[in-house]
Design a protein around this motif. Sequence first.
Motif, PDB file in Angstrom:
ATOM      1  N   LEU A  68      -2.919   0.585  -2.816  1.00  0.00           N
ATOM      2  CA  LEU A  68      -2.482  -0.112  -4.031  1.00  0.00           C
ATOM      3  C   LEU A  68      -0.963  -0.274  -4.065  1.00  0.00           C
ATOM      4  O   LEU A  68      -0.458  -1.315  -4.484  1.00  0.00           O
ATOM      5  CB  LEU A  68      -2.983   0.622  -5.278  1.00  0.00           C
ATOM      6  CG  LEU A  68      -4.486   0.564  -5.499  1.00  0.00           C
ATOM      7  CD1 LEU A  68      -4.881   1.433  -6.689  1.00  0.00           C
ATOM      8  CD2 LEU A  68      -4.966  -0.864  -5.681  1.00  0.00           C
ATOM      9  N   ALA A  71      -0.216  -3.132  -1.658  1.00  0.00           N
ATOM     10  CA  ALA A  71      -0.640  -4.421  -2.208  1.00  0.00           C
ATOM     11  C   ALA A  71       0.277  -4.849  -3.347  1.00  0.00           C
ATOM     12  O   ALA A  71       0.627  -6.030  -3.460  1.00  0.00           O
ATOM     13  CB  ALA A  71      -2.090  -4.348  -2.673  1.00  0.00           C
ATOM     14  N   ARG A  72       0.683  -3.910  -4.182  1.00  0.00           N
ATOM     15  CA  ARG A  72       1.581  -4.240  -5.294  1.00  0.00           C
ATOM     16  C   ARG A  72       2.964  -4.677  -4.795  1.00  0.00           C
ATOM     17  O   ARG A  72       3.667  -5.408  -5.483  1.00  0.00           O
ATOM     18  CB  ARG A  72       1.717  -3.049  -6.234  1.00  0.00           C
ATOM     19  CG  ARG A  72       0.507  -2.853  -7.099  1.00  0.00           C
ATOM     20  CD  ARG A  72       0.699  -1.746  -8.130  1.00  0.00           C
ATOM     21  NE  ARG A  72      -0.479  -1.646  -8.959  1.00  0.00           N
ATOM     22  CZ  ARG A  72      -1.238  -0.561  -9.046  1.00  0.00           C
ATOM     23  NH1 ARG A  72      -0.924   0.538  -8.384  1.00  0.00           N
ATOM     24  NH2 ARG A  72      -2.305  -0.553  -9.821  1.00  0.00           N
ATOM     25  N   LEU A 108      -4.926  -5.556  -9.468  1.00  0.00           N
ATOM     26  CA  LEU A 108      -3.486  -5.767  -9.299  1.00  0.00           C
ATOM     27  C   LEU A 108      -2.900  -6.614 -10.420  1.00  0.00           C
ATOM     28  O   LEU A 108      -1.730  -6.446 -10.775  1.00  0.00           O
ATOM     29  CB  LEU A 108      -3.209  -6.416  -7.943  1.00  0.00           C
ATOM     30  CG  LEU A 108      -3.505  -5.535  -6.734  1.00  0.00           C
ATOM     31  CD1 LEU A 108      -3.305  -6.319  -5.462  1.00  0.00           C
ATOM     32  CD2 LEU A 108      -2.681  -4.271  -6.746  1.00  0.00           C
TER      33      LEU A 108
END
Length: 111
Positions: A68, A71-72, A108
């Motif tokens: 995460l 991806a962020r 997200l």
Amino acid sequence: LALERAAAAGPPDPLLRHLVAALDAGRPVGATADELGLSARQLHRRSLAAFGYGPKTLARVLRLRRALALARSGVPFAATAARAGFADQAHLARDVREFTGMPLGDLLSLG
């Protein structure tokens, strides 16, 4: 999160920091148990008492957390999956849905 929960549970188990650090670095559970001088069963009991689930689940949670963060930061999903230790993007998508109940893109967009 894992260390916060352990702190709230009472006197910290001195091995928990090492356990979390090793699993967060992607080391296998069996190798981590060996490093700590514990059997797989002992490690499972201590992890269950501290976190509410076993070390394999803890490793999955930590891997998802790494993914995460990637991806962020704008890393494409396929590259995120590879860098975080997933077999492929579909594996990442399955874990995200299993743990959060929503697709990665929707998660997200929440922040």
